[in-house]
Design a protein around this motif. Structure first.
Motif, mmCIF file in Angstrom:
data_model
loop_
_atom_site.group_PDB
_atom_site.id
_atom_site.type_symbol
_atom_site.label_atom_id
_atom_site.label_comp_id
_atom_site.label_asym_id
_atom_site.label_seq_id
_atom_site.Cartn_x
_atom_site.Cartn_y
_atom_site.Cartn_z
ATOM 1 N N GLY A 1 -70.284 43.904 -37.798
ATOM 2 C CA GLY A 1 -69.340 45.018 -37.779
ATOM 3 C C GLY A 1 -69.865 46.317 -37.215
ATOM 4 N N VAL A 2 -71.075 46.311 -36.625
ATOM 5 C CA VAL A 2 -71.610 47.525 -36.005
ATOM 6 C C VAL A 2 -71.118 47.544 -34.561
ATOM 7 N N THR A 3 -69.910 48.005 -34.379
ATOM 8 C CA THR A 3 -69.230 47.975 -33.088
ATOM 9 C C THR A 3 -68.878 49.395 -32.648
ATOM 10 N N PRO A 4 -68.533 49.568 -31.348
ATOM 11 C CA PRO A 4 -68.351 48.571 -30.283
ATOM 12 C C PRO A 4 -69.677 48.163 -29.644
ATOM 13 N N ASP A 5 -69.570 47.227 -28.698
ATOM 14 C CA ASP A 5 -70.708 46.811 -27.898
ATOM 15 C C ASP A 5 -70.839 47.802 -26.746
ATOM 16 N N ASN A 6 -71.882 48.626 -26.770
ATOM 17 C CA ASN A 6 -72.067 49.670 -25.755
ATOM 18 C C ASN A 6 -72.984 49.246 -24.612
ATOM 19 N N GLY A 7 -73.429 47.983 -24.631
ATOM 20 C CA GLY A 7 -74.275 47.504 -23.544
ATOM 21 C C GLY A 7 -75.571 48.293 -23.457
#
Length: 604
Positions: free
Chosen positions: A190-196
């Motif tokens: 749940g540690v989102t979003p995926d920031n790349g």
């Protein structure tokens, strides 16, 4: 004098001669390495003249001091004084595979000077040109936009200064499978979003930059000196500043800094004065969170009663010096793996919305390197598991007050006896935002070589404890995620059996996942008893308390502080990017002020 007395004296002199001889050999090798980088302006302190003059005297060649001195040298004569040596030619600094060794080294020539806080937590401060960038895990990330605004910085100049830093020494890491699993596990938890991949500090999960290149070679703040003007900058190594010099100028109520005194390893004193030129010339402290408050107090700027206790004449009664010091508490969990795990330092971070940052490290720095075979692996184990090895010897299987040298020695002995399969895996760790709990720095003595007394008051504020608890719960979710399944055992029973097989009859002195992560009361105790440092301590010379918005020391003239001691909170997940940026940023600001003042003087 008795025969025993003569013998003691001969032994003392022999040891001193041996130490100085070793230091000289090290300096010769380092000087040869420095010449490869065209650092002809770098010299040993013993070669310094008794008296010299400069426009700027920068005390501390660390993460802020190197970019600051390099920038100021573009238009002025600058002296940079560093109490340590060169980072070049030292594999403990330059190689990713020896990250743990530098911090475990307790020799007098070590780039890391160990200290133990009054809380009982083992820590280290840099003693090398390049400062903490020579000792850290290499992770690079900027401060948040909100942090920049709160600091009152010019965001355009901040961005330009970050880019200047990044062009010199920031790389995109190659992300091994364990770090990839951590990244996917964070997203699943749940540690989102995926920031790349990004250098920005934003909520969610991301891959950050690193100061290690693809060959595992560290690049440090000392590299910024390649951009310095070679005829305007002088660097003295092994130069320990004992005090800033002040005088009262006619017509001015405030004392004025006009130079410094430093000693070389032979004990000889050298004096450096600011060149005549009015208020344009300055002494700038960049000695770090411990060094800058300590040096201010040794120079007579600090709480009057505390200075008088040590027999120091008060130049300016400044109660804020040494106050508001904080260290971000780190709590880590070792996650054993059924398969071998490659070396990786911090590459992935989860920036949670509840005030905890989650990172991971894995592989050979925690045990016998996976590439070591035969006779060599025993030496590797001895290197990596010294009494206070940074990620093992001080792991909180004991509460801080019980982490005595003897207890750590026993833990290290146990680790040396363990089967190397016991160390397959990695650590998932969390650091809390802020923190809100703060402490103070006090002098132990008037010896500038000695560490001051530091109290961080870990977890005094209950909000810090709550953030830690939620961080540990998040780590548990990551470790139990589908994405991380390849690197974890199916359940506690399987993990315990594997650990017991590897440990034999010995106990396993490493933190494992708490058995009942849903119960917050045991987790609160877990946070307090397993607390460690992540070396992100800061404060002691806060903006608005000790220095103004231009980093000038309030109540005196001709003196600034530019380093992490001015921070009220640690920026981003890891501060080194912002400390380096601040050195460049303030160098440009100071040069601009100088040019404007010079133009105004010419008009009149």
């Amino acid at each position: 004098m008795s025969a025993a007395g003569h013998l003691d004296r001969r032994v003392t002199l022999a040891l001193a001669t041996l130490l100085i001889g070793s230091l000289c050999l090290g300096v010769v090798a380092a000087s040869q390495e420095a010449n490869r980088y065209n650092f002809r302006f770098v010299r040993h302190a013993r070669d310094a003249p008794a008296v010299s003059y400069y426009n700027y005297i920068v005390v501390g060649g660390g993460t802020a001091g190197c970019p600051l001195a390099a920038t100021l040298s573009e238009h002025s004569r600058v002296l940079l004084l560093e109490r340590g040596g060169l980072p070049y030619g030292n594999r403990n600094v330059s190689s990713e595979h020896h990250f743990a060794d530098a911090l475990a080294d307790t020799s007098p020539l070590s780039p890391a000077q160990r200290f133990v806080s009054e809380d009982g937590v083992v820590n280290a401060r840099a003693r090398v040109l390049g400062g903490g960038s020579c000792l850290n895990a290499g992770f690079y990330t900027r401060a948040s936009a909100a942090y920049v605004r709160a600091s009152g910085w010019d965001h355009r100049l901040v961005n330009a200064s970050y880019r200047w830093v990044e062009r010199a020494l920031v790389f995109r890491p190659g992300v091994p499978q364990w770090q990839c699993a951590l990244r996917e596990g964070l997203l699943e938890a749940g540690v989102t979003p995926d920031n790349g991949y990004t250098l920005e500090h934003v909520p969610g999960t991301k891959i950050g930059g690193t100061i290690f290149d693809r060959r595992g070679r560290r690049h440090t703040a000392a590299d910024f000196l390649r951009r310095a003007h070679p005829r305007r900058l002088t660097v003295f190594l092994h130069a320990t500043v004992s005090r800033v010099l002040f005088r009262r100028r006619t017509g001015l109520a405030q004392p004025v800094a006009y130079g410094v005194v430093f000693t070389d390893p032979t004990g000889a004193q050298h004096r450096v004065y600011l060149r005549r030129g009015g208020a344009k010339n300055e002494v700038i402290l960049a000695a770090g969170t411990l060094g800058s408050p300590q040096l201010l107090m040794l120079s007579g700027v600090g709480p009057r009663l505390h200075l008088e206790k040590h027999g120091i004449r008060t130049v300016h009664d400044q109660p804020g010096v040494g106050q508001g010091v904080a260290d971000n508490p780190m709590n880590s969990v070792f996650v054993p793996s059924p398969v071998p795990v490659a070396l990786s330092l911090v590459q992935v971070v989860g920036v949670t919305r509840f005030g905890s940052f989650i990172e991971g490290v894995s592989g050979s720095q925690f045990g016998i390197p996976i590439h070591a075979r035969g006779r060599g692996h025993h030496a590797a184990a001895r290197r990596n598991f010294g009494m206070f090895s940074p990620m093992t010897g001080q792991l909180g299987t004991l509460p801080p007050r019980q982490r005595t040298p003897e207890a750590m020695r026993r833990a290290a002995e146990v680790m040396r006896r363990l089967d190397r399969r016991a160390f397959r895996g990695g650590f998932i760790l969390e650091k809390i935002l802020g923190p809100l709990s703060t402490g103070h720095i006090e002098l132990r003595s008037t010896d500038p070589h000695a560490n001051p007394a530091v109290t961080f008051n870990y977890f005094r504020d209950p909000r810090d404890v709550e953030r830690c608890v939620r961080g540990i719960q998040a780590i548990e979710r990551v470790a139990r995620s589908r994405a991380f399944a390849r690197f974890t055992y199916a359940n506690h029973t399987a993990m315990d059996a594997a650990v017991r097989r590897a440990a034999g009859t010995a106990y396993f002195p490493v933190n494992l996942l708490p058995r009942h992560p849903a119960d917050t009361r045991p987790l609160q105790q877990y946070c307090r008893e397993t607390v460690m440092t992540i070396w992100h301590y800061h404060g002691g010379c806060h903006v608005g308390g000790v220095v103004d918005r231009d980093y000038r020391v309030i109540g005196v003239r001709g003196l600034r502080v530019v380093d992490s001691s001015t921070f009220k909170y640690s920026p981003g997940t890891n501060p080194q990017a912002t400390v380096m940026m601040l050195g460049r940023y303030m160098g440009l600001r100071i040069l601009k002020e100088r040019l404007l003042r010079k133009g105004a003087e010419e008009k009149h």
